[in-house]
Design an enzyme around this catalytic site. Sequence first.
Site, short mmCIF file in Angstrom:
data_model
loop_
_atom_site.label_atom_id
_atom_site.label_comp_id
_atom_site.label_asym_id
_atom_site.label_seq_id
_atom_site.Cartn_x
_atom_site.Cartn_y
_atom_site.Cartn_z
N LYS A 180 36.57 41.95 34.67
CA LYS A 180 37.46 42.18 35.81
C LYS A 180 38.32 40.92 35.95
O LYS A 180 37.89 39.91 36.47
CB LYS A 180 36.70 42.43 37.11
N PRO A 181 39.58 41.00 35.46
CA PRO A 181 40.44 39.82 35.55
C PRO A 181 40.95 39.64 36.97
O PRO A 181 40.95 40.59 37.76
CB PRO A 181 41.62 40.16 34.63
N ALA A 182 41.43 38.45 37.27
CA ALA A 182 42.04 38.20 38.59
C ALA A 182 43.25 39.11 38.74
O ALA A 182 44.02 39.31 37.79
CB ALA A 182 42.46 36.75 38.68
N GLU A 256 30.34 29.49 37.50
CA GLU A 256 31.11 28.24 37.37
C GLU A 256 32.01 28.20 38.60
O GLU A 256 32.99 28.94 38.69
CB GLU A 256 31.89 28.28 36.06
N CYS A 290 39.15 23.66 38.38
CA CYS A 290 37.90 23.28 39.07
C CYS A 290 37.47 21.87 38.71
O CYS A 290 36.65 21.28 39.40
CB CYS A 290 36.77 24.23 38.69
N GLU A 389 38.12 21.05 48.27
CA GLU A 389 38.72 21.13 46.94
C GLU A 389 40.21 21.42 47.14
O GLU A 389 40.58 22.50 47.61
CB GLU A 389 38.04 22.25 46.15
C1 SIN Z 1 38.31 25.79 35.44
O1 SIN Z 1 39.13 25.28 36.16
O2 SIN Z 1 37.50 26.60 35.90
C2 SIN Z 1 38.20 25.52 33.97
C3 SIN Z 1 38.81 24.25 33.54
C4 SIN Z 1 38.57 23.94 32.07
O3 SIN Z 1 37.95 24.71 31.34
O4 SIN Z 1 38.97 22.87 31.66
#
Ligand code: SIN
Length: 487
Positions: A180-182, A256, A290, A389
Amino acid sequence: MELQYPKLLQYQSYINGQFIDAHSQSTFPVSNPFNGEHIAEVTNCGIAETKNAIAAGQSAFESWRQLTGTERGQILRRWYELQMQHINDLATILTIEQGKPLEEAKGEIRYGASFVEWFAEEARRIYGDTIPGHQRDKRIVVIKQPVGVVAAITPWNFPNAMITRKVAPALAAGCTVVIKPAELTPLSANALAVLAEEAGFPPGVFNIVNTSNPSEVGKELCTNPIVKKLSFTGSTEVGKILLRQCADTVKKVSLELGGNAPFIVFDDADVKAAVKGAIAAKYRNAGQTCVCANRIFVQAAIYDQFEKSFTQAVRQQKMGSGLAEGVTIGPLVEEKAIQFVEDVVRDAIQKGATISTGGQRLGSDTKTLFYQPTVLSNVNTRMKVFTEEIFGPVAPLFKFYNEEEVIQMANDTPYGLAAYFYGCDHARIWHVAEALEYGMVGINTGMISTPVAPFGGIKESGFGREGSKYGIDEYLQLKYLCWDIND
Ligand code: SIN
């Protein structure tokens, strides 16, 4: 959108080897964050189509898992080669729906394809174990088997690479997948489906469900008992909901989630290198990763020097259309994102921060999604830039005096994804690397992402690892065979 291979542009969902419409015939719009232009109407699937995709995955599972690792690896390898062959088109689609500069988008396609290449090789290395028996007539063997149908829920910030990083190990292990893509970036996912079909994945092995109702489809993926594993990349808030939803069917889960990465510069660091590393770690994808440096801590003796050169480097960043030459920073993905960034900057200024550069939306257009690359000084731990964040191109610079103080501040967050630090003293490097409560630590580098290393976090940044020799284990289960040789 002009492509060398127009077939890559698909607007439907891909289930059981076919691009299909939603039963309701409904669609949702996709737009270009650079100028708000409408670029596509994509099929809006619901629970019925999700169940079909899961059923397709289940039907295809038995024969897919029976292939040898080498056979599965050969199909993955072809998928990798096709992605590299169509890199320009894949990057163009990515830039237009997501906004990142074309060169960066090409980097993402290479990065995404590298997971497919890696796991094409790993498919034939799913080794088990033999264990000396606990009795004279006992022999013990451990085998690894694919978990079954896997659901992958993927984010908009890496519309290509976060799919391949989950799907390649799952397929290599012998699992089938429902992705399920964004909803902001479905076109990159569909382009991957076109190439997956051409690479030779049998119908039902690789499925995509596009929807503008992620909570409904996500819930079906998490609660459906046929799905044996969920892999999710996204916010900690949503990750917690999905984890709860997976509890009733006791699924294997990898998450993640969010980060709040510290980037520490000690006074013996090479300041020029640290500035370069901080630019890479902060402004990649306009600050929307992230693992982006979220809080930059600089030791007092070199604070002024670092602030000056970092601010100069930030001023050199060029914003604009991702398709234009020389652009390094694209727009943020949507209005909600830019309002969040405005809020954290406002909060910092109200509490005494000063702006070294940037600090607002670009130009007078209130609808623009461009936020100026920004540096904030005089920041402190009571500000949102310390706790939240940021997910945007804003770099707060904190001053610190000693190692103990900075480790305490760096770890003072529920997140534990990535951390970075610069310095020369070897004893301190070991000590700091061990003391940081994070799943990944960059030492004298601002770039840590690679298919050969285990990507993932601790604490509320999630669990499970993607990439490397460990990544495939997320899609396998252990079975031990205890054999009495006298019978
Ligand atoms: C992410 O922002 O979830 C992934 C970043 C990355 O793989 O470097």
